[in-house]
Design an enzyme around this catalytic site. Structure first.
Site, PDB file in Angstrom:
ATOM      1  CD  GLU A  88      -2.319  -1.115   2.883  1.00  0.00           C
ATOM      2  OE1 GLU A  88      -2.329  -0.067   3.537  1.00  0.00           O
ATOM      3  OE2 GLU A  88      -2.805  -2.181   3.281  1.00  0.00           O
ATOM      4  CB  CYS A 101       2.416   7.077   3.850  1.00  0.00           C
ATOM      5  SG  CYS A 101       2.837   5.861   5.082  1.00  0.00           S
ATOM      6  CB  CYS A 112       4.487  -3.026  16.691  1.00  0.00           C
ATOM      7  SG  CYS A 112       6.191  -2.514  16.391  1.00  0.00           S
ATOM      8  CB  CYS A 115       1.490  -2.366  13.902  1.00  0.00           C
ATOM      9  SG  CYS A 115       1.795  -1.918  12.184  1.00  0.00           S
TER      10      CYS A 115
HETATM   11  N1  SAH Z   1       8.423   0.186  10.854  1.00  0.00           N
HETATM   12  C1  SAH Z   1       8.589   1.606  10.899  1.00  0.00           C
HETATM   13  C2  SAH Z   1       7.769   2.358   9.882  1.00  0.00           C
HETATM   14  C3  SAH Z   1       6.370   1.898   9.569  1.00  0.00           C
HETATM   15  S1  SAH Z   1       5.122   2.183  10.764  1.00  0.00           S
HETATM   16  C4  SAH Z   1       8.328   2.114  12.294  1.00  0.00           C
HETATM   17  O1  SAH Z   1       7.975   1.323  13.156  1.00  0.00           O
HETATM   18  O2  SAH Z   1       8.528   3.290  12.536  1.00  0.00           O
HETATM   19  C5  SAH Z   1       4.909   3.930  10.808  1.00  0.00           C
HETATM   20  C6  SAH Z   1       4.314   4.425  12.125  1.00  0.00           C
HETATM   21  O3  SAH Z   1       2.916   4.102  12.234  1.00  0.00           O
HETATM   22  C7  SAH Z   1       4.998   3.808  13.339  1.00  0.00           C
HETATM   23  O4  SAH Z   1       5.210   4.798  14.311  1.00  0.00           O
HETATM   24  C8  SAH Z   1       3.940   2.813  13.792  1.00  0.00           C
HETATM   25  O5  SAH Z   1       4.128   2.436  15.117  1.00  0.00           O
HETATM   26  C9  SAH Z   1       2.664   3.574  13.526  1.00  0.00           C
HETATM   27  N2  SAH Z   1       1.425   2.792  13.523  1.00  0.00           N
HETATM   28  C10 SAH Z   1       1.256   1.475  13.332  1.00  0.00           C
HETATM   29  N3  SAH Z   1      -0.044   1.120  13.439  1.00  0.00           N
HETATM   30  C11 SAH Z   1      -0.723   2.256  13.693  1.00  0.00           C
HETATM   31  C12 SAH Z   1      -2.099   2.552  13.910  1.00  0.00           C
HETATM   32  N4  SAH Z   1      -3.018   1.620  13.858  1.00  0.00           N
HETATM   33  N5  SAH Z   1      -2.449   3.853  14.153  1.00  0.00           N
HETATM   34  C13 SAH Z   1      -1.505   4.824  14.184  1.00  0.00           C
HETATM   35  N6  SAH Z   1      -0.185   4.596  13.974  1.00  0.00           N
HETATM   36  C14 SAH Z   1       0.200   3.330  13.736  1.00  0.00           C
END
Ligand code: SAH
Length: 340
Positions: A88, A101, A112, A115
Site C-alpha cells: 500500500e 506514505c 508491534c 500494528c
Molecule cells: N516500521 C517503521 C515504519 C512503519 S510504521 C516504524 O515502526 O517506525 C509507521 C508508524 O505508524 C509507526 O510509528 C507505527 O508504530 C505507527 N502505527 C502502526 N499502526 C498504527 C495505527 N493503527 N495507528 C496509528 N499509527 C500506527
C-alpha cells in the site's frame, strides 16, 4: 533488472562499462523522471544501438494499481507487484504539499502488537524500483506532484536498509524526482545498529523513531524489538545521531487508551527526553482489527500534550487522515485479503 531501481551513479557506471559516455545516464533519467515515458523506444535522443542494449539489460515495467480508496484529503492505493504480492501507499494532501506514505516490505517482522502490518509476517523486502514506482504511479494517477515522502507504510525501512538508501538516492537526485532531503522522513522502530550506520552516512533526510512508551517494561509489551534494543540504547543512538547530524529527530508516540496515555507516562516521557533537540509527535491511534486497543480521547491527548509542553518538550499532535478509508498501516491490504 528494472530500470527504475538504478541510482544515477549505477547507471553512469553501466554506460561506462558498455563503452558509452556517462552523461547518457542523465539523459535516461530525464526520460524516466522528467518526461515520464513508458518505453525505451520513446527515448528519442538516444541512438538505436544503445536503446537495443538497454532493452537487453533492463525492463521498464510498472507495478499495477489494484484498488484506490478516496477520502477527504487522502487517497489510498493498493498495488500488485510482479509476483502478485500486494503493498500500500497513502497520499495525504497537506497545506504544505502532497505527502506520500511509502511501503518498504511485503509484511513486517517487527511484531508491534497494535500494528496491522505485522499480521502478515515479512514475505520479502521491496526492491528499490518497487518503492520508486509507488511514487510515479500515484503522481500519474492523480496528476499531482508529490513533494514529501514518509517511509511509514508497511515494513521496517531499516530491515531493508540498502534498498531504502538507494530509493532515497533516486528520489532525492536533481535528475530523478528531486524531492528535497528535508522532505523525506525515514521511520524506524529502533534497530540500533542501523541507526548508527545511518548516522555515519550524514544524510540530510529526517529521522523518526517509533517510541510509543516511556519505559522498557511497557515498550517491550508493545514492541518486540525493545527486547533486543532497549530504550537506553535507542536514546543513546539518537543522542549520537543528534551530535553528528544537525537534523531534527521526531519521536512518534501512538496514543493508546489506558495503555500509555496516563499523566505518569507523560512525565516519564518528558524526563526521558529532557535536554534533547527532539520533537514528539503524538499520534491518535487508528483503530484496527486489534480490538484490544482503542484510541485515546481527544481531551486526554491534549492533557498529555500540555504536560509535555509544560516540561519544555517540543510536541505536536498528528492530524488524523483517512480513518474513513482505513488508512492505518496495512489495513487496506488486510481488509482486501479478508474479502477475497
Ligand atoms: N516500521 C517503521 C515504519 C512503519 S510504521 C516504524 O515502526 O517506525 C509507521 C508508524 O505508524 C509507526 O510509528 C507505527 O508504530 C505507527 N502505527 C502502526 N499502526 C498504527 C495505527 N493503527 N495507528 C496509528 N499509527 C500506527
Amino acid at each position: 533488472m528494472n530500470i527504475y531501481g538504478k541510482t544515477l551513479k549505477e547507471l553512469e557506471s553501466y554506460f561506462l562499462d558498455i563503452g558509452e559516455k556517462k552523461f547518457k545516464a542523465i539523459q535516461v533519467y530525464d526520460w524516466l523522471y522528467k518526461k515520464r515515458v513508458h518505453s525505451f523506444d520513446e527515448m528519442s535522443n538516444i541512438k538505436k544501438s544503445v536503446i537495443g542494449k538497454l532493452k537487453e539489460d533492463f525492463n521498464i515495467k510498472k507495478i499495477s494499481i489494484l484498488r484506490v480508496q478516496n477520502g477527504k484529503d487522502v487517497h489510498k492505493y493498493l498495488f500488485s507487484l510482479s509476483d502478485g504480492q500486494k503493498v500500500e501507499a497513502v497520499l495525504m494532501n497537506h497545506d504544505y504539499g502532497n505527502s506520500l506514505c511509502v511501503s518498504t516490505q511485503v509484511g513486517c517482522n517487527m511484531g508491534c502488537v497494535f500494528c496491522e502490518s505485522g499480521r502478515l509476517k515479512k514475505v520479502r523486502n521491496l526492491e528499490t524500483y518497487e518503492m520508486v514506482l509507488q511514487i510515479l504511479m500515484v503522481e500519474e494517477d492523480l496528476g499531482v506532484r508529490i513533494s514529501h515522502v514518509v517511509l511509514m507504510g508497511i515494513g521496517e525501512p531499516f530491515d531493508n536498509y540498502d534498498n531504502v538508501m538507494r530509493f532515497i538516492d533516486i528520489i532525492n537526485s536533481d535528475y530523478g524526482l528531486a524531492i528535497g532531503a528535508r522532505h523525506i522522513t525515514v521511520s524506524t522502530c529502533g534497530i540500533v545498529p542501523k541507526i548508527k550506520e545511518f548516522t555515519s552516512e550524514r544524510r540530510q533526510v529526517n529521522l523518526a523513531i517509533s517510541l510509543h512508551a516511556p519505559n522498557d517494561e511497557l515498550r517491550s509489551r508493545l514492541m518486540k524489538i525493545n527486547k533486543v534494543y532497549p530504550l537506553k540504547e535507542v536514546i543513546k543512538a539518537v543522542k549520537d545521531y543528534l551530535k553528528e547530524n544537525n537534523r531534527k529527530v521526531t519521536f512518534e508516540y501512538i496514543m493508546l487508551k489506558d495503555v500509555n496515555d496516563s499523566d505518569e507516562c507523560a512525565l516519564e516521557l518528558a524526563s526521558l527526553l529532557k535536554g534533547m533537540m527532539a520533537y514528539v509527535n503524538l499520534i491518535p491511534y487508528n483503530e484496527t482489527s486489534h480490538i484490544e486497543f482503542k484510541k485515546t480521547d481527544r481531551d486526554k491527548i491534549m492533557r498529555f500534550y500540555d504536560i509535555l509542553k509544560r516540561n519544555k518538550i517540543n510536541v505536536t499532535v498528528r492530524r488524523e487522515f483517512g480513518s474513513e478509508v482505513s488508512a492505518a498501516c496495512g489495513q487496506l491490504r488486510s481488509n482486501f485479503e479478508e474479502a477475497e
